[in-house]
Write an enzyme that holds these catalytic residues in place. Structure first.
Site, PDB file in Angstrom:
ATOM      1  CG  ASN A   1      -1.903  -1.053   1.336  1.00  0.00           C
ATOM      2  OD1 ASN A   1      -2.417  -1.499   0.320  1.00  0.00           O
ATOM      3  ND2 ASN A   1      -2.185  -1.502   2.547  1.00  0.00           N
TER       4      ASN A   1
ATOM      5  CD  GLU B   1      -3.145  -4.955   4.691  1.00  0.00           C
ATOM      6  OE1 GLU B   1      -3.614  -4.121   5.465  1.00  0.00           O
ATOM      7  OE2 GLU B   1      -2.053  -4.797   4.115  1.00  0.00           O
TER       8      GLU B   1
ATOM      9  CB  THR C   1       2.229  -9.475  18.470  1.00  0.00           C
ATOM     10  OG1 THR C   1       1.003  -9.345  17.742  1.00  0.00           O
ATOM     11  CG2 THR C   1       3.223 -10.236  17.607  1.00  0.00           C
ATOM     12  CG  LEU C   2       1.199 -10.302  24.283  1.00  0.00           C
ATOM     13  CD1 LEU C   2       1.813 -10.845  25.569  1.00  0.00           C
ATOM     14  CD2 LEU C   2      -0.297 -10.620  24.234  1.00  0.00           C
TER      15      LEU C   2
ATOM     16  CB  ALA D   1       3.229  -1.553  25.292  1.00  0.00           C
TER      17      ALA D   1
ATOM     18  N   GLY E   1       5.090  -7.009  24.827  1.00  0.00           N
ATOM     19  CA  GLY E   1       5.977  -8.019  24.253  1.00  0.00           C
ATOM     20  C   GLY E   1       5.218  -9.071  23.472  1.00  0.00           C
TER      21      GLY E   1
ATOM     22  CB  THR F   1       1.897   2.750  11.582  1.00  0.00           C
ATOM     23  OG1 THR F   1       1.013   3.713  12.142  1.00  0.00           O
ATOM     24  CG2 THR F   1       1.300   2.174  10.304  1.00  0.00           C
TER      25      THR F   1
ATOM     26  CG  ASP G   1       3.102  -4.891   9.086  1.00  0.00           C
ATOM     27  OD1 ASP G   1       2.288  -5.805   9.320  1.00  0.00           O
ATOM     28  OD2 ASP G   1       2.777  -3.770   8.672  1.00  0.00           O
TER      29      ASP G   1
HETATM   30  O1  RIB Z   1       0.364  -2.852   9.492  1.00  0.00           O
HETATM   31  C1  RIB Z   1       0.475  -1.542   9.028  1.00  0.00           C
HETATM   32  C2  RIB Z   1       0.033  -1.439   7.608  1.00  0.00           C
HETATM   33  O2  RIB Z   1      -1.339  -1.770   7.562  1.00  0.00           O
HETATM   34  C3  RIB Z   1       0.138  -0.067   7.007  1.00  0.00           C
HETATM   35  O3  RIB Z   1       1.369   0.163   6.383  1.00  0.00           O
HETATM   36  C4  RIB Z   1      -1.051  -0.010   6.069  1.00  0.00           C
HETATM   37  O4  RIB Z   1      -0.691   0.038   4.718  1.00  0.00           O
HETATM   38  C5  RIB Z   1      -1.878  -1.243   6.384  1.00  0.00           C
HETATM   39  O5  RIB Z   1      -1.719  -2.215   5.437  1.00  0.00           O
END
Ligand code: RIB
Length: 326
Positions: free
Chosen positions: A13, A143, A220-221, A223, A225, A249, A253
């Site tokens: 994205n 996604e 995944t938790l 803050a 851990g 954000t 990932d």
């Molecule tokens: O996990 C964060 C991501 O979720 C962002 O970068 C956004 O694009 C969404 O896909």
């Protein structure tokens, strides 16, 4: 140590981000600063996290025939990621609208666009062309269409590769998809969707009981851990790294990309989880999903992620060091 590849099958994205004092509620408008544009998408972010940590990474997905798509591809290329299997299709590149508040929390709405054009056939043929096999780690997120995720994980497992499913987002996930994943990495909300609400350890055990093909669940938790729940070992609570977050954000990932990189390098799962928690913490210290993702040198310099796993967790053959064995 091994040196397998990481292959990410997932989304790309462009993130349009507003930092505001607080997140808006339903029907509410909040006013923030100037809009910022960042590279994003859970799959793209995971691929970058793994590449920064030194893994050889290939990406399977789709972007649109537009400026956003060109920029998204260039950003992955610049990280040294193999984008030969990033298709260009006649749909707009995925866009995420992101609001970040002063506590570094976020709210995200995604328009998947081209990500919705990733087909099971495209995913399977990409994995075949890459000749994935033992030692490689295939990481898939949600996604892109569920059918493509399911086909990719099944093909990867059949080829002897390790498989990680990041069930984000979890809504609408066909439970059968989980069965081809050696490791499943939900956050607490996603785990509640998959296995019911309540204590994370108990929910992870329910997920393992319902899906015999899954070897381990890593919750995944944020803050707090992460919690590793393996089929054949006591739960392993991994504490967070001490950081001052500015934007969370992409922290999940980063966790997933770092986990895949560590497993591809031959690290045991408990050690890989510790490195992933540390990398995710560092990722929150700069704006944008990818801004704070560390290099291997930065992760090592932070002195994090090298921690000793809890008793009984680091033993080879205990089912934790071979995610493909799930
Ligand atoms: O996990 C964060 C991501 O979720 C962002 O970068 C956004 O694009 C969404 O896909």
């Amino acid at each position: 140590m091994g040196s397998g590849r990481v292959v990410v099958v997932g989304s790309v994205n462009v993130d349009l981000v507003v930092v505001a004092p607080r997140l808006p509620g339903p029907g509410e408008t909040v006013t923030g600063g100037d809009v910022a544009r960042h590279h994003g998408g859970k799959g793209g972010n995971q691929a970058v996290a793994a590449a920064r940590l030194g893994a050889a990474v290939a990406f399977v997905g789709a972007v649109g025939r537009d400026d956003f798509g060109d920029a998204a591809r260039a950003a992955l290329d610049a990280e040294g990621i193999d984008t030969r299997h990033l298709a260009t299709v006649d749909r707009p590149t995925g866009v995420a609208l992101v609001v970040v508040d002063e506590r570094a929390e976020n709210l995200i709405a995604v328009a998947p666009g081209a990500n919705g054009a990733v087909t099971p056939a495209a995913a399977v043929s990409a994995l075949a062309a890459l000749a994935v096999g033992p030692g490689d780690v295939i990481l898939a997120c949600r996604e892109i269409p569920s059918a493509a995720v399911a086909a990719a994980l099944a093909a990867a497992r059949a080829a002897g590769a390790a498989t990680i499913l990041n069930p984000a987002p979890a809504d609408g996930l066909d439970p059968a998809v989980l069965d081809a994943a050696s490791v499943v990495t939900p956050n607490e909300a996603e785990l509640a969707v998959l296995a019911g609400p309540g204590d994370a350890g108990a929910a992870a055990r329910r997920l393992l009981a319902a899906h015999p093909g899954v070897g381990s669940v890593v919750v995944t938790l944020g803050a707090r851990g992460a919690l590793l729940v393996a089929r054949d070992a006591p739960p392993d609570a991994v504490p967070p790294a001490p950081v001052r977050p500015v934007d969370t954000t992409g922290a999940g990932d980063t966790f997933n990309g770092a986990l895949a990189a560590a497993l591809a390098a031959g690290r045991l799962l408990p050690v890989a989880v510790r490195r992933a928690v540390a990398a995710a913490g560092l990722s929150t210290t700069r704006p944008g999903a990818r801004g704070g993702m560390p290099t291997a040198a930065e992760l090592d310099a932070a002195g994090a992620g090298q921690g000793t796993p809890g008793a009984g967790q680091g033993t080879p053959g205990a089912g934790q060091g071979t995610p493909g064995a799930g």
